[in-house]
Design a protein around this motif. Sequence first.
Motif: not given
Lengths: 271, 264
Positions: A2-14, A16-20, A112-122
């Motif tokens: 679980x720790x490695x998954x958390x660590x691996x996905x951390x950059x993507x989550x960061x 996405x969170x900033x985009x939101x 990276x491209x997929x997680x570079x943004x998330x369009x909440x207005x959709x």
Amino acid sequence: MADTVTARTAPYRAVLASRIRAQRSYRLSFGVDLAASFLVSFIELAEVWVLFHAVQSLGGFDFRQILLVFGIADFCFSMADMVVGHCDDLDRYVRDGTLDVFYLRPQPLLLQLITSNIELRRLARAAVGLASIVIALSINDIRWSPAHVGLLAMTLIAGIAIFSAMFAWAAGIQFFVISGGELTNSFVYGGRYAATQVASVWTRPVKAAFGFFFPMAFTAFLPALLLLGKPGPSLLPAWLGWCTPLAAIWAWAGGLWLWRIGVRHYQGAGG
Amino acid sequence: MPVALAPYGRLFAAGIRQQTTYRLAMLGGLVANTTFGLLKSVILLAAVRAGGGNLHGYAVGTMATYVWLSQGLLGSLNLTGRTDLADRIKSGAVVTDFLRPISLQWGTVATDVGKAVCALLPRGVPSMLIGYLFVGMTIPHRPLPWVLGAVSLLLGITVSWASVYLVASAAYWLVEIRGLQVFYMMVSGFFAGLLVPISLFPHWLLVLASSTPFPSMLQYPIDVFTGRGGVGLIAAQVGWLALVGTVGHVLTNAGRRRLEVQGG
């Protein structure tokens, strides 16, 4: 594990969170975007309604029944559009050379491209789709069984996967055709349009193109046949509605292949 | 050509040159156009057949004409509400446009109509040919509908760009007009008869659509060409153009006084 998954996905989550956060901080602008997005979907529904109001029944479907097809297709498309729709901007990244920035990071390019943004207005669009599904399920005569519930859940997931794959196809092609946005629109947005139609009225070439090659009939029409207990037209029998996951696999296999040859073709913008 | 009108003629020609530069994008546009046209025609022709070969006055042939003519016109109309002018007003660059000794309104509209007329060649003509050769659309055999159709078409294109000019003018007051543009995009496409002809609308919706300039852009030129309407529709187009033009003139003058450019 679980720790490695958390660590691996951390950059993507960061990212996405900033985009939101960014989208929510301009409240008025976000509100206008939500309203506009809602209106887009609402007018598309109105167009379907106008047509069925004029003819009553088309290809064995009346408005109540097409509402189910429209709802499933529109909901799945909006969710895919929210998560990966910004991949359409790839041609701008290629032209401006900003794509090179993605190459500097030690992460897979497509992810990276997929997680570079998330369009909440959709979300507003997805809400219209979801409301259509709920209303259609309650006004149609459906003999529910556990299999039907499973089918609906499977369809929603596979449908989102199929539409997302279309964005990946488009992204792969845009490495070859600069300013090819309109070319790929023909199967991304044309596909969305096809997915909301009654496929029984399609001619053979259209069935081949949007029934199977771009598997749009699988996203909503075929599963709707099963839910409504209708037989399918020639070439598109109702039992194919159980095969939506296969269609999703086909769509993603094609998407990943096109993306791969696209990335290999890319030579950078220099500078 | 009178001297006072010469600059507008040159801007019209410049619009044509600008448009012919991007050929690949035009090809992509044609592919997308044809795909949407095919999907539109299968559903609408099925609807005509479901109506027993006549749906609100449309036969199979005239419905095919509607589909392929509307697809062909799409590249020449602005149904998105987006223009360069809106960005120029937002950034303040529009002050240089005001310095020129020509009308901002008609200079802008003339350039846009030039581009639009040019887009008829790579988009409109192939779309019509595909419809004629493969889908069996009917075309008029007498010269009059062609002449009236051409006049109506040019009027429709001009109404479209003159209306979008109004949307852009809102930027003098609102600065950021993205929401307005999306609103315009949805309403204009629906009421212009882009996906479904407005004659299929229920009565109340048809009345609502007819009280906007949008049918003048797409539906009326097609109706004039297919003989569903005649000089009356052209008169309506002229009326809308006059109204939209006048409002544009008033907005330009008011906006010019309102315009505030920041920075030195």
